[in-house]
Design a protein around this motif. Structure first.
Motif, PDB file in Angstrom:
ATOM      1  N   GLU A  66       2.493  -4.999 -13.253  1.00 39.65           N
ATOM      2  CA  GLU A  66       2.768  -3.574 -13.391  1.00 39.65           C
ATOM      3  C   GLU A  66       1.915  -2.769 -12.403  1.00 39.65           C
ATOM      4  O   GLU A  66       2.403  -1.854 -11.750  1.00 39.65           O
ATOM      5  N   ARG A  67       0.656  -3.132 -12.289  1.00 41.45           N
ATOM      6  CA  ARG A  67      -0.221  -2.407 -11.359  1.00 41.45           C
ATOM      7  C   ARG A  67       0.255  -2.573  -9.921  1.00 41.45           C
ATOM      8  O   ARG A  67       0.212  -1.648  -9.120  1.00 41.45           O
ATOM      9  N   VAL A  70       3.358  -0.353  -9.444  1.00 43.45           N
ATOM     10  CA  VAL A  70       2.971   1.055  -9.398  1.00 43.45           C
ATOM     11  C   VAL A  70       2.377   1.381  -8.034  1.00 43.45           C
ATOM     12  O   VAL A  70       2.662   2.423  -7.442  1.00 43.45           O
ATOM     13  N   HIS A  71       1.578   0.463  -7.517  1.00 44.70           N
ATOM     14  CA  HIS A  71       0.965   0.675  -6.205  1.00 44.70           C
ATOM     15  C   HIS A  71       2.029   0.879  -5.120  1.00 44.70           C
ATOM     16  O   HIS A  71       1.931   1.784  -4.294  1.00 44.70           O
ATOM     17  N   GLU A  74       3.548   4.260  -5.493  1.00 47.32           N
ATOM     18  CA  GLU A  74       2.590   5.304  -5.112  1.00 47.32           C
ATOM     19  C   GLU A  74       2.464   5.455  -3.601  1.00 47.32           C
ATOM     20  O   GLU A  74       2.373   6.571  -3.096  1.00 47.32           O
ATOM     21  N   ASN A  78       3.032   8.904  -1.797  1.00 47.94           N
ATOM     22  CA  ASN A  78       1.927   9.464  -1.006  1.00 47.94           C
ATOM     23  C   ASN A  78       2.315   9.614   0.464  1.00 47.94           C
ATOM     24  O   ASN A  78       1.919  10.574   1.133  1.00 47.94           O
ATOM     25  N   MET A  81       4.395  12.709   0.651  1.00 47.62           N
ATOM     26  CA  MET A  81       3.587  13.920   0.439  1.00 47.62           C
ATOM     27  C   MET A  81       2.667  14.198   1.630  1.00 47.62           C
ATOM     28  O   MET A  81       2.432  15.355   1.975  1.00 47.62           O
ATOM     29  N   ARG A  87       6.190  16.850  -4.452  1.00 42.12           N
ATOM     30  CA  ARG A  87       6.490  15.871  -5.499  1.00 42.12           C
ATOM     31  C   ARG A  87       7.606  16.359  -6.420  1.00 42.12           C
ATOM     32  O   ARG A  87       8.439  15.574  -6.879  1.00 42.12           O
ATOM     33  N   PHE A 118       9.399   3.731 -14.197  1.00 41.13           N
ATOM     34  CA  PHE A 118       8.407   4.465 -13.404  1.00 41.13           C
ATOM     35  C   PHE A 118       8.939   5.860 -13.052  1.00 41.13           C
ATOM     36  O   PHE A 118       8.237   6.860 -13.233  1.00 41.13           O
ATOM     37  N   VAL A 121       9.074   8.188 -16.126  1.00 34.11           N
ATOM     38  CA  VAL A 121       7.739   8.655 -16.536  1.00 34.11           C
ATOM     39  C   VAL A 121       7.198   9.686 -15.546  1.00 34.11           C
ATOM     40  O   VAL A 121       6.532  10.649 -15.935  1.00 34.11           O
ATOM     41  N   GLU A 122       7.502   9.504 -14.266  1.00 35.25           N
ATOM     42  CA  GLU A 122       6.979  10.422 -13.247  1.00 35.25           C
ATOM     43  C   GLU A 122       7.854  11.661 -13.071  1.00 35.25           C
ATOM     44  O   GLU A 122       7.524  12.536 -12.272  1.00 35.25           O
TER      45      GLU A 122
END
Lengths: 179, 129
Positions: A66-67, A70-71, A74, A78, A81, A87, A118, A121-122
């Motif tokens: 999961e980590r 997510v990375h 992200e 990022n 952005m 966002r 994901f 949730v975001e």
């Protein structure tokens, strides 16, 4: 657009690309992997990632998959952005997550479920998706316009048979633009 | 582990899923008191209202990024020595040097593991058990 001006950029597994160039086409081949295409329509900037979650069995720590996923989400957010995307405006198109092997754990389903969860949730809106099935996909995404198209690959691609020979499949949702 | 039971940690990240992941990993380690902020600005308000024992902050955030937050935190007397750990997917030499120069106590690379998070915290606050 003149096809000679197209700059095709491959997005490999574990990688991501961001661009606002109207001549760039982000391209990838997917089996059980998932590619998330994100875009800020206001500044016409987009990007694609390409991920395959590691299986729980690969690590002593069961939360690692999961980590890892997510990375990879992200770094794409990022990346957008850092080039001026907001966002709140980012929207997503999802592809992949096929079950290529008929036996064993459905890794494609796990990848697709992770991506959907994901984004939910975001609070990132999914504007189109083509997930699951038993065939791989070749996906192209124009990060500037947000247009996406896919070709489903033959079930058993024989050596010498180009996936490009297949005509693109129309999608049930009708929300994907076709080039 | 009385130390862990009393440790108050502020987790700062603009990604909801990341905040939850850091939080669940801290809980696995044994940390009970975890507060959250979604960017540097909100985190700075929380630090000024009631300074935590430890801050774990993402680098890349809107409004106020991790470095700007760290600089503002260090400029505020009561939090000038509060332990600060930076989390980043881009933990390259430049970022590590910048973070260290601004007063970060450690930098942990994403994706972290339970082991790397624990080791990163222990390097700053001492052994957790």
């Amino acid at each position: 657009m003149n096809s000679a001006s197209v700059n095709r950029v491959q997005v490999k597994e574990g990688d991501y690309r961001v661009s606002g160039d109207p001549n760039v086409v982000l391209s990838t081949f997917l089996g059980s992997c998932v590619a998330v295409c994100m875009r800020d329509p206001e500044i016409r900037l987009g990007g694609m990632n390409h991920f395959l979650l590691p299986g729980d069995d690969d690590f002593l720590d069961p939360r690692h998959a999961e980590r890892f996923g997510v990375h990879l989400m992200e770094v794409l957010i990022n990346g957008l952005m850092s080039h001026g995307a907001s966002r709140d405006r980012i929207e997503a198109k999802l592809f992949g997550g096929a079950q290529i092997l008929s036996h064993g754990r459905d890794i494609g389903q796990a990848n697709a479920n992770f991506a959907r969860k994901f984004l939910r949730v975001e609070g990132i809106r999914i504007v189109a998706s083509s997930l699951g099935g038993d065939r791989g996909r070749r996906v192209e995404f124009r990060p500037c316009s947000g247009q996406a198209r896919q070709r489903r690959l033959p079930l058993n691609t024989l050596p010498g048979v180009s996936p490009k020979a297949e005509m693109p499949d129309l999608l049930e949702s009708g929300t994907l633009e076709w080039l | 582990m009385p130390f862990l039971r009393h440790l108050r940690v502020l987790v700062v990240d603009d990604t909801n899923t990341s905040r939850m992941l850091v939080s669940s990993t801290l809980q696995e380690i044994g940390v009970l008191h975890i507060d959250f902020a979604r960017d540097g600005r909100q985190a700075l308000d929380k630090v000024m209202a009631d300074a935590p024992h430890l801050v774990i902050s993402d680098f890349n955030m809107p409004n106020m990024d991790g470095i700007e937050f760290l600089e503002a935190m260090r400029a505020y007397g009561p939090s000038s020595k509060t332990p600060f750990i930076m989390l980043s997917g881009k933990a390259d030499r430049d970022l590590i040097q910048t973070a260290a120069r601004c007063g970060a106590n450690n930098v942990i690379k994403k994706p972290f593991t339970r082991q790397s998070l624990r080791a990163g915290i222990e390097a700053v606050v001492g052994r957790l058990q």
